[in-house]
Every structure is written in structure tokens, then in C-alpha cells.
Design a protein around this motif. Structure first.
Motif, short mmCIF file in Angstrom:
data_model
loop_
_atom_site.label_atom_id
_atom_site.label_comp_id
_atom_site.label_asym_id
_atom_site.label_seq_id
_atom_site.Cartn_x
_atom_site.Cartn_y
_atom_site.Cartn_z
N LYS A 23 -60.33 -27.93 -78.25
CA LYS A 23 -60.13 -28.66 -79.50
C LYS A 23 -60.17 -27.70 -80.68
O LYS A 23 -59.36 -27.81 -81.61
CB LYS A 23 -61.21 -29.72 -79.70
CG LYS A 23 -61.08 -30.92 -78.82
CD LYS A 23 -62.23 -31.88 -79.11
CE LYS A 23 -62.50 -32.75 -77.93
NZ LYS A 23 -63.73 -33.53 -78.08
N ALA A 24 -61.10 -26.76 -80.65
CA ALA A 24 -61.22 -25.80 -81.74
C ALA A 24 -59.98 -24.90 -81.81
O ALA A 24 -59.50 -24.60 -82.90
CB ALA A 24 -62.49 -24.96 -81.57
N VAL A 25 -59.47 -24.48 -80.67
CA VAL A 25 -58.26 -23.65 -80.65
C VAL A 25 -57.09 -24.43 -81.25
O VAL A 25 -56.35 -23.92 -82.10
CB VAL A 25 -57.92 -23.15 -79.23
CG1 VAL A 25 -56.53 -22.52 -79.19
CG2 VAL A 25 -58.97 -22.17 -78.74
N LEU A 28 -68.04 -31.79 -93.34
CA LEU A 28 -68.06 -30.41 -92.90
C LEU A 28 -68.32 -30.23 -91.41
O LEU A 28 -68.63 -29.15 -90.95
CB LEU A 28 -69.13 -29.63 -93.70
CG LEU A 28 -68.83 -29.52 -95.18
CD1 LEU A 28 -69.97 -28.78 -95.88
CD2 LEU A 28 -67.52 -28.82 -95.44
N HIS A 29 -68.21 -31.28 -90.64
CA HIS A 29 -68.41 -31.20 -89.20
C HIS A 29 -67.04 -31.15 -88.52
O HIS A 29 -66.33 -32.14 -88.48
CB HIS A 29 -69.23 -32.38 -88.70
CG HIS A 29 -70.57 -32.45 -89.38
ND1 HIS A 29 -71.57 -31.55 -89.13
CD2 HIS A 29 -71.03 -33.29 -90.32
CE1 HIS A 29 -72.61 -31.83 -89.87
NE2 HIS A 29 -72.31 -32.88 -90.61
N TRP A 30 -66.69 -30.00 -87.99
CA TRP A 30 -65.34 -29.81 -87.47
C TRP A 30 -65.00 -30.78 -86.36
O TRP A 30 -63.86 -31.21 -86.23
CB TRP A 30 -65.18 -28.36 -86.99
CG TRP A 30 -65.78 -28.12 -85.65
CD1 TRP A 30 -67.06 -27.74 -85.39
CD2 TRP A 30 -65.15 -28.28 -84.40
NE1 TRP A 30 -67.25 -27.64 -84.04
CE2 TRP A 30 -66.09 -27.97 -83.41
CE3 TRP A 30 -63.86 -28.65 -84.00
CZ2 TRP A 30 -65.79 -28.02 -82.06
CZ3 TRP A 30 -63.57 -28.70 -82.66
CH2 TRP A 30 -64.52 -28.39 -81.71
N TYR A 31 -65.95 -31.14 -85.52
CA TYR A 31 -65.64 -31.91 -84.33
C TYR A 31 -65.30 -33.36 -84.63
O TYR A 31 -64.64 -34.01 -83.85
CB TYR A 31 -66.79 -31.85 -83.32
CG TYR A 31 -68.14 -32.15 -83.93
CD1 TYR A 31 -68.58 -33.44 -84.09
CD2 TYR A 31 -68.95 -31.11 -84.38
CE1 TYR A 31 -69.80 -33.71 -84.68
CE2 TYR A 31 -70.17 -31.37 -84.95
CZ TYR A 31 -70.59 -32.68 -85.10
OH TYR A 31 -71.80 -32.94 -85.69
N ASN A 36 -62.72 -29.79 -89.51
CA ASN A 36 -62.87 -28.64 -90.39
C ASN A 36 -62.45 -27.39 -89.60
O ASN A 36 -63.18 -26.93 -88.73
CB ASN A 36 -64.32 -28.51 -90.87
CG ASN A 36 -64.52 -27.37 -91.83
OD1 ASN A 36 -63.87 -26.34 -91.71
ND2 ASN A 36 -65.43 -27.53 -92.75
N PRO A 37 -61.28 -26.82 -89.91
CA PRO A 37 -60.78 -25.68 -89.13
C PRO A 37 -61.62 -24.42 -89.28
O PRO A 37 -61.68 -23.61 -88.37
CB PRO A 37 -59.37 -25.48 -89.67
CG PRO A 37 -59.37 -26.11 -91.01
CD PRO A 37 -60.36 -27.23 -90.96
N ARG A 54 -63.24 -22.37 -86.24
CA ARG A 54 -63.06 -20.93 -86.02
C ARG A 54 -64.40 -20.25 -85.77
O ARG A 54 -64.51 -19.36 -84.93
CB ARG A 54 -62.35 -20.32 -87.25
CG ARG A 54 -62.07 -18.83 -87.12
CD ARG A 54 -61.16 -18.55 -85.93
NE ARG A 54 -60.89 -17.14 -85.80
CZ ARG A 54 -61.69 -16.26 -85.18
NH1 ARG A 54 -62.82 -16.66 -84.63
NH2 ARG A 54 -61.36 -14.99 -85.11
N LEU A 55 -65.44 -20.67 -86.49
CA LEU A 55 -66.78 -20.12 -86.27
C LEU A 55 -67.29 -20.47 -84.87
O LEU A 55 -67.93 -19.66 -84.21
CB LEU A 55 -67.76 -20.64 -87.32
CG LEU A 55 -67.52 -20.13 -88.74
CD1 LEU A 55 -68.45 -20.85 -89.72
CD2 LEU A 55 -67.70 -18.64 -88.82
#
Length: 111
Positions: free
Chosen positions: A26-28, A58-61, A65-66, A70-71
Motif C-alpha cells: 500500500k505504501a509503495v 496525518l495517518h498514511w494508512y 499521507n504519502p 515513504r517513511l
């Protein structure tokens, strides 16, 4: 990505308390979508993501939040074997090449 690396990512997602199954992929995808956006949208998003705004999650999941995604990819690569991390890093490097953080300073004309 080679099956061996996918297996390592799967194991990592099951054994780390900061990851859930599918988080790395998902992050990729989120990072890939972000870096291919037009520059004008990147600046707006970059500005909104890193400033204290109640309307921005601010919670990417959950909200995408890209920069947080990335972090997370960096953290995953640090937890992987050197060989597995290199394979994932190749993918991330190609995506990173598309993105340069917007400059906070406006471009000057003629000087």
C-alpha cells in the motif's frame, strides 16, 4: 519483485507491531501515485500535509499521507535483510527520481 523478497515482506508485516499485512505494498502504491502527480498538486499537498491543519489527517494508512508512507518504506527497508532491502530500494529509487520536494522559495524571474 522476486518471490523471496515478497516472502520477507510478508514475514516482516506479520512480526512487526508497526506493520499490518499489506502495508508495504500500500505504501509503495501511495508513493507511486504521489510522485507522478503534477507539480502544482505536489506543492499543495506537501504544504497541506506538513502544516497543522485540522482538516488534514496525518495517518498514511487511513487517509493516504504519502510522506508518511515513504517513511514507513524506509523503516521496512531497515528491518529487512540487506539483499531484500536492496531489491525494494531499487523500486523506491525509481519512484524517488520523479519527486523533488517543492522549494519554499518562489522562483525569481531574471535573476
Amino acid at each position: 519483485m522476486p518471490p523471496r523478497v515478497l516472502s520477507e515482506i510478508d514475514r516482516l508485516e506479520r512480526t512487526r507491531n508497526y506493520l499490518y499485512p499489506g502495508d508495504v505494498s500500500k505504501a509503495v502504491r501511495l508513493w507511486e501515485d504521489f510522485v507522478h502527480r503534477p507539480a502544482r498538486e505536489l506543492w499543495r499537498d506537501y504544504d497541506g500535509l506538513w502544516h497543522d491543519d485540522d482538516s488534514v489527517c496525518l495517518h498514511w494508512y487511513c487517509c493516504g499521507n504519502p510522506l508518511e508512507a515513504r517513511l514507513l518504506l524506509d523503516a521496512a527497508m531497515r528491518a529487512m535483510s540487506p539483499r531484500g532491502a536492496r531489491e525494494l530500494q531499487k523500486i523506491i529509487d525509481k519512484l524517488d527520481a520523479f519527486w523533488t520536494p517543492p522549494s519554499p522559495w518562489p522562483a525569481t524571474v531574471g535573476g
